[in-house]
Design a protein around this motif. Sequence first.
Motif, PDB file in Angstrom:
ATOM      1  N   ASN A 136       0.833  -1.195   0.000  1.00  0.00           N
ATOM      2  CA  ASN A 136       0.000   0.000   0.000  1.00  0.00           C
ATOM      3  C   ASN A 136       0.874   1.254   0.000  1.00  0.00           C
ATOM      4  O   ASN A 136       1.629   1.504   0.934  1.00  0.00           O
ATOM      5  N   LEU A 137       0.761   2.062  -1.031  1.00  0.00           N
ATOM      6  CA  LEU A 137       1.558   3.283  -1.142  1.00  0.00           C
ATOM      7  C   LEU A 137       1.282   4.254   0.000  1.00  0.00           C
ATOM      8  O   LEU A 137       2.179   4.993   0.424  1.00  0.00           O
ATOM      9  N   ARG A 138       0.081   4.247   0.491  1.00  0.00           N
ATOM     10  CA  ARG A 138      -0.298   5.202   1.528  1.00  0.00           C
ATOM     11  C   ARG A 138       0.361   4.895   2.871  1.00  0.00           C
ATOM     12  O   ARG A 138       0.324   5.713   3.786  1.00  0.00           O
ATOM     13  N   LYS A 139       0.966   3.700   2.981  1.00  0.00           N
ATOM     14  CA  LYS A 139       1.652   3.329   4.222  1.00  0.00           C
ATOM     15  C   LYS A 139       3.168   3.432   4.091  1.00  0.00           C
ATOM     16  O   LYS A 139       3.897   3.027   4.984  1.00  0.00           O
ATOM     17  N   MET A 140       3.648   3.941   2.966  1.00  0.00           N
ATOM     18  CA  MET A 140       5.084   4.029   2.732  1.00  0.00           C
ATOM     19  C   MET A 140       5.572   5.449   3.008  1.00  0.00           C
ATOM     20  O   MET A 140       5.094   6.110   3.911  1.00  0.00           O
ATOM     21  N   GLY A 141       6.542   5.906   2.219  1.00  0.00           N
ATOM     22  CA  GLY A 141       7.085   7.248   2.405  1.00  0.00           C
ATOM     23  C   GLY A 141       8.471   7.231   3.009  1.00  0.00           C
ATOM     24  O   GLY A 141       8.758   6.445   3.930  1.00  0.00           O
ATOM     25  N   GLY A 148       9.103  12.332   1.300  1.00  0.00           N
ATOM     26  CA  GLY A 148       8.221  12.731   2.383  1.00  0.00           C
ATOM     27  C   GLY A 148       8.557  12.026   3.689  1.00  0.00           C
ATOM     28  O   GLY A 148       9.597  11.374   3.842  1.00  0.00           O
ATOM     29  N   GLU A 149       7.652  12.146   4.619  1.00  0.00           N
ATOM     30  CA  GLU A 149       7.846  11.547   5.935  1.00  0.00           C
ATOM     31  C   GLU A 149       7.516  10.055   5.912  1.00  0.00           C
ATOM     32  O   GLU A 149       6.545   9.644   5.273  1.00  0.00           O
ATOM     33  N   PRO A 150       8.313   9.233   6.615  1.00  0.00           N
ATOM     34  CA  PRO A 150       7.990   7.801   6.709  1.00  0.00           C
ATOM     35  C   PRO A 150       6.628   7.600   7.367  1.00  0.00           C
ATOM     36  O   PRO A 150       6.297   8.258   8.348  1.00  0.00           O
ATOM     37  N   ARG A 151       5.863   6.688   6.784  1.00  0.00           N
ATOM     38  CA  ARG A 151       4.550   6.397   7.357  1.00  0.00           C
ATOM     39  C   ARG A 151       4.546   4.984   7.958  1.00  0.00           C
ATOM     40  O   ARG A 151       5.592   4.381   8.137  1.00  0.00           O
ATOM     41  N   GLU A 152       3.403   4.489   8.232  1.00  0.00           N
ATOM     42  CA  GLU A 152       3.210   3.304   9.077  1.00  0.00           C
ATOM     43  C   GLU A 152       4.129   2.135   8.740  1.00  0.00           C
ATOM     44  O   GLU A 152       4.851   1.619   9.599  1.00  0.00           O
ATOM     45  N   ALA A 153       4.122   1.688   7.483  1.00  0.00           N
ATOM     46  CA  ALA A 153       4.886   0.493   7.122  1.00  0.00           C
ATOM     47  C   ALA A 153       6.384   0.701   7.274  1.00  0.00           C
ATOM     48  O   ALA A 153       7.121  -0.232   7.615  1.00  0.00           O
ATOM     49  N   VAL A 154       6.856   1.918   7.032  1.00  0.00           N
ATOM     50  CA  VAL A 154       8.287   2.206   7.134  1.00  0.00           C
ATOM     51  C   VAL A 154       8.711   2.305   8.593  1.00  0.00           C
ATOM     52  O   VAL A 154       9.762   1.784   8.995  1.00  0.00           O
ATOM     53  N   VAL A 168       6.820   9.631  -5.306  1.00  0.00           N
ATOM     54  CA  VAL A 168       6.736  10.527  -4.149  1.00  0.00           C
ATOM     55  C   VAL A 168       6.224   9.774  -2.935  1.00  0.00           C
ATOM     56  O   VAL A 168       6.789   9.876  -1.834  1.00  0.00           O
ATOM     57  N   LEU A 169       5.167   9.006  -3.104  1.00  0.00           N
ATOM     58  CA  LEU A 169       4.591   8.286  -1.969  1.00  0.00           C
ATOM     59  C   LEU A 169       5.504   7.181  -1.461  1.00  0.00           C
ATOM     60  O   LEU A 169       5.452   6.826  -0.279  1.00  0.00           O
ATOM     61  N   PHE A 221       4.516  18.597  -7.399  1.00  0.00           N
ATOM     62  CA  PHE A 221       3.934  19.707  -6.635  1.00  0.00           C
ATOM     63  C   PHE A 221       2.692  19.240  -5.877  1.00  0.00           C
ATOM     64  O   PHE A 221       2.535  19.504  -4.685  1.00  0.00           O
ATOM     65  N   PHE A 222       1.816  18.521  -6.564  1.00  0.00           N
ATOM     66  CA  PHE A 222       0.528  18.150  -5.965  1.00  0.00           C
ATOM     67  C   PHE A 222       0.704  17.110  -4.870  1.00  0.00           C
ATOM     68  O   PHE A 222       0.230  17.285  -3.740  1.00  0.00           O
ATOM     69  N   PHE A 223       1.401  16.019  -5.173  1.00  0.00           N
ATOM     70  CA  PHE A 223       1.503  14.930  -4.203  1.00  0.00           C
ATOM     71  C   PHE A 223       2.559  15.202  -3.140  1.00  0.00           C
ATOM     72  O   PHE A 223       2.546  14.567  -2.082  1.00  0.00           O
ATOM     73  N   GLY A 224       3.475  16.126  -3.412  1.00  0.00           N
ATOM     74  CA  GLY A 224       4.383  16.538  -2.365  1.00  0.00           C
ATOM     75  C   GLY A 224       3.659  17.238  -1.236  1.00  0.00           C
ATOM     76  O   GLY A 224       4.093  17.182  -0.075  1.00  0.00           O
ATOM     77  N   ARG A 225       2.534  17.876  -1.557  1.00  0.00           N
ATOM     78  CA  ARG A 225       1.738  18.590  -0.559  1.00  0.00           C
ATOM     79  C   ARG A 225       0.553  17.773  -0.060  1.00  0.00           C
ATOM     80  O   ARG A 225       0.103  17.953   1.064  1.00  0.00           O
TER      81      ARG A 225
END
Length: 644
Positions: free
Chosen positions: A372-377, A455-461, A450-451, A546-550
């Motif tokens: 899941n990309l939303r849990k990476m970063g 950016g900042e590490p999220r859950e999985a990282v 980007v994901l 620009f968009f996904f960085g924010r």
Amino acid sequence: MLTLMILAPLVGALLLTFAGRRLGERPAGIVACLSVAVATGCAFAVFFLRLLPAAPGADGVRRVTERLGTWFAVGNFTADLGLTLDPLSGVMALFITGVGLLIHVFATGYMHGDDGYVRFFAALNLFVAAMLTLVLADNLLLMFVGWEGVGVCSYLLIGHYFTRDEAADAARKAFVYNRIGDAGIVLATFLLFMQAGSVNFAAINRWAAQQPVESLGWAAMGAGGLTTVGLLLLLGAAGKSAQIPLFVWLPDAMAGPTPVSALIHAATMVTAGVYLLVRLNVVFLHAPTAAVVVAVVGAATALLAATIAVGQDDIKRVLAYSTVSQLGLMVMACGAGAFTAGVFHVTTHAFFKALLFLGAGSVIHALHEEQNLRKMGGLGAFLPITRWTMTAGWLAIAGFPLLSGFFSKDELLFETFTSALLPSGLAKVLWGVGWLTSLLTAFYMTRLMVLTFHGEPREAVIHGQPHESPPVMTIPLIILAVLSVFGGLLGLPEAFGLHPWMRDFLSPLVLIPAESSPKAAAHSLELILMGVSAATALGGIAAGWFFFGRQPLWEAPQVVRSKYWVDEAYAAVVAHPLVVLARRGLWMGLDVSVVDGLVGGVGRTVSSLGATLREMQSGYARGYVVMLFIAALLILGYFVFGQV
């Protein structure tokens, strides 16, 4: 040499099947990689040492042939076991074996410790052997053997984790959808044999070249001529290369191990449909209606899949829809008569898509199967080699100037814009669709990067303690990254004052409508469209950054995340009625009521008869005496009264 190219992975598959468990994991991996390495060596040797120096034949095409004998003969029809390496099959064989070898090496690290390790590599070897059979066959029937072979292998590999419902369902889905496409190939083969009198590719193309160009119109579709053949070939290509309406199996194929996804999407199965269209290119040059349908289907698939990819959160599904989209561009190019551009993009796509899938596999491996990309970063700090190699693949597929994807995609779009095979207005519209697809590709691929890495590490990282993959996995990534950057050298544009090697090499075999040749258009137009392509790629990358960085956790509209509910529509319109018919009509109505009733009725009749006869075996002697007395009276009565 051609035979050995196929036999090497085939023998590897057989050896692993029958003796793999006794060998153990490491020797099994060595056997699998060595067998494909032998095939790779054969491919490069025969290509550079025999094909390139070979003198062109009467038709201007260089060929290296091997005839293994007659397969079967019926009347005047003979099917040979013949193999041919020509410019088209040569290019295909090089990246099938070369990229396939890198995927095998990567897989030895990725699949380490898997319970089905040996079974996996046996199927992977067989996959390569089947694909080589497909592209080296000199006739439709032998090609169909390889065609079905890759279908069976995809079923085995997608369903590798067969204890998981998701994998089992995905394997079944891939198998069924490909069988629908296969029906088109079978019917096209019958039609071509009836009309051309042969199933040999060279003979079919010679026959098609002698036919008059059919008129553009709906009436030609069902006339049984070249247009009908072209549409049936498109149906077959739509199954293997995942085009509308048969594209839905390919994203679900992500249920298999990631190296399988890389092999299917980059070097083998999904390129088979494009290969078929290019191999029989003369059919479409003489059937403009079929060419128009091919181009429109390809463009529609490219745009549809690109919009879906924007809203997917699974890293492998983003890449899967990207593959569907890029295949759509290749099919569109074939419909526009830009066959060499389609092959060029198939080749560069094999490099950067294999890189992206294997890079995704490295990420998944580091995050303990998280997709899941939303849990990476923030993974760039933990996976530097994976990050920078995937960056090369990302920029290549986005069309960043001077990378491989830029040159192949630009040539594809330019030749579509200037196509003489399509109506002028339609060609410009399809170029617009291709341009929008390219913009979306740069946008959603930037989102993926980007994901994943920024950016900042999220859950999985945070909880996964990620680490870089071992060298056996990163070295193939580095090699593919180099190919993704420099692969465009195979087809530098003529507007640069150069002769595109890929186009010149394929041109004797892959015909180009005279008016569609880049020489017929001003090089200034080519440079202008090239500038538009460069601006499109840079604009898409900048917008995505620009968009996904924010807003990295932005969610696409539900209609996109739900993939336009195509699967649900198929289930409601096709699958559910068939299930109802099968259960209530065929099962309850025919099987239970008629078949079971008939079989059960026979059984009950025999049982009743047995019960009646059983009463005659009572065991009482007086009963037997009475029966004998009655029988004697009947016999006596027959002789007394029967003579009257």
